[in-house]
Write an enzyme that holds these catalytic residues in place. Sequence first.
Site, PDB file in Angstrom:
ATOM      1  N   ASP A  91       0.775  -1.034  -0.077  1.00  0.00           N
ATOM      2  CA  ASP A  91       0.017  -0.003   0.116  1.00  0.00           C
ATOM      3  C   ASP A  91       0.996   1.388   0.076  1.00  0.00           C
ATOM      4  O   ASP A  91       1.918   1.255   0.596  1.00  0.00           O
ATOM      5  CB  ASP A  91      -0.882   0.023   1.247  1.00  0.00           C
ATOM      6  N   HIS A 125     -10.269  -5.357  -3.536  1.00  0.00           N
ATOM      7  CA  HIS A 125      -8.849  -5.427  -2.868  1.00  0.00           C
ATOM      8  C   HIS A 125      -9.195  -5.980  -1.473  1.00  0.00           C
ATOM      9  O   HIS A 125      -9.767  -5.550  -0.772  1.00  0.00           O
ATOM     10  CB  HIS A 125      -7.871  -4.369  -2.970  1.00  0.00           C
ATOM     11  N   VAL A 166     -10.852   3.079  -3.841  1.00  0.00           N
ATOM     12  CA  VAL A 166     -10.121   2.453  -5.071  1.00  0.00           C
ATOM     13  C   VAL A 166     -11.188   1.343  -5.339  1.00  0.00           C
ATOM     14  O   VAL A 166     -11.409   0.182  -4.695  1.00  0.00           O
ATOM     15  CB  VAL A 166      -9.036   1.717  -5.187  1.00  0.00           C
TER      16      VAL A 166
HETATM   17  P1  5GP Z   1      -9.718   1.439   0.088  1.00  0.00           P
HETATM   18  O1  5GP Z   1     -10.113   2.472   1.011  1.00  0.00           O
HETATM   19  O2  5GP Z   1     -10.360   1.517  -1.299  1.00  0.00           O
HETATM   20  O3  5GP Z   1     -10.187   0.085   0.618  1.00  0.00           O
HETATM   21  O4  5GP Z   1      -8.245   1.301  -0.004  1.00  0.00           O
HETATM   22  C1  5GP Z   1      -7.314   1.783  -1.147  1.00  0.00           C
HETATM   23  C2  5GP Z   1      -5.784   1.686  -0.755  1.00  0.00           C
HETATM   24  O5  5GP Z   1      -5.425   1.761  -1.904  1.00  0.00           O
HETATM   25  C3  5GP Z   1      -5.614   2.788   0.155  1.00  0.00           C
HETATM   26  O6  5GP Z   1      -5.046   2.081   1.569  1.00  0.00           O
HETATM   27  C4  5GP Z   1      -4.475   3.760  -0.455  1.00  0.00           C
HETATM   28  O7  5GP Z   1      -3.468   3.981   0.317  1.00  0.00           O
HETATM   29  C5  5GP Z   1      -3.966   2.755  -1.306  1.00  0.00           C
HETATM   30  N1  5GP Z   1      -3.698   3.213  -2.769  1.00  0.00           N
HETATM   31  C6  5GP Z   1      -4.389   4.201  -3.500  1.00  0.00           C
HETATM   32  N2  5GP Z   1      -3.644   4.398  -4.579  1.00  0.00           N
HETATM   33  C7  5GP Z   1      -2.555   3.639  -4.825  1.00  0.00           C
HETATM   34  C8  5GP Z   1      -1.365   3.546  -5.566  1.00  0.00           C
HETATM   35  O8  5GP Z   1      -1.359   4.266  -6.535  1.00  0.00           O
HETATM   36  N3  5GP Z   1      -0.483   2.713  -5.142  1.00  0.00           N
HETATM   37  C9  5GP Z   1      -0.629   1.714  -4.070  1.00  0.00           C
HETATM   38  N4  5GP Z   1       0.416   0.824  -4.046  1.00  0.00           N
HETATM   39  N5  5GP Z   1      -1.759   1.841  -3.284  1.00  0.00           N
HETATM   40  C10 5GP Z   1      -2.391   2.860  -3.440  1.00  0.00           C
END
Ligand code: 5GP
Length: 120
Positions: free
Chosen positions: A31, A101, A97
């Site tokens: 992340d 995941h 996102v």
């Molecule tokens: P969500 O809130 O959608 O469950 O979590 C999305 C996660 O994706 C977040 O913890 C954020 O830090 C991570 N994330 C967002 N953009 C990117 C990226 O471009 N690369 C990586 N490696 N992680 C990302």
Amino acid sequence: MPDDCIFCKIINRELDAEIVYEDEHAVAFKDINPAAPVHILVVPRKHIPTLLDLKKEDEGLVGHLHTVANEVARAFNVDKKGFRVVINCGADAGQIVFHLHLHLLGGRPLLQTMAKGRGV
Ligand code: 5GP
Ligand code: ZN
């Protein structure tokens, strides 16, 4: 795949990420904004926006993502002390996102709460 999906771009190597595992069906990478010393995202290669978009045919895939999480947990030595696996679904869960995941979190004692964010 939608043109604007960050995780599809990571899977297709159009965007950089620290990939720690990959196979035919899944990819795992660090992340970018870790909430714990070990914070790995496990994603299916298939673009599925949210948990609610799962189809019957995806049930095996979701099981596989958990097996991958186990493997990554062992590789990062959090299997013995424990770790947390989280899926955020939709706005109230803070999903940002929209490509399914699993968050694999570990490496420190995690709060005994289901709250997301820095306090996980
Ligand atoms: P969500 O809130 O959608 O469950 O979590 C999305 C996660 O994706 C977040 O913890 C954020 O830090 C991570 N994330 C967002 N953009 C990117 C990226 O471009 N690369 C990586 N490696 N992680 C990302
Ligand atoms: Zn995607």
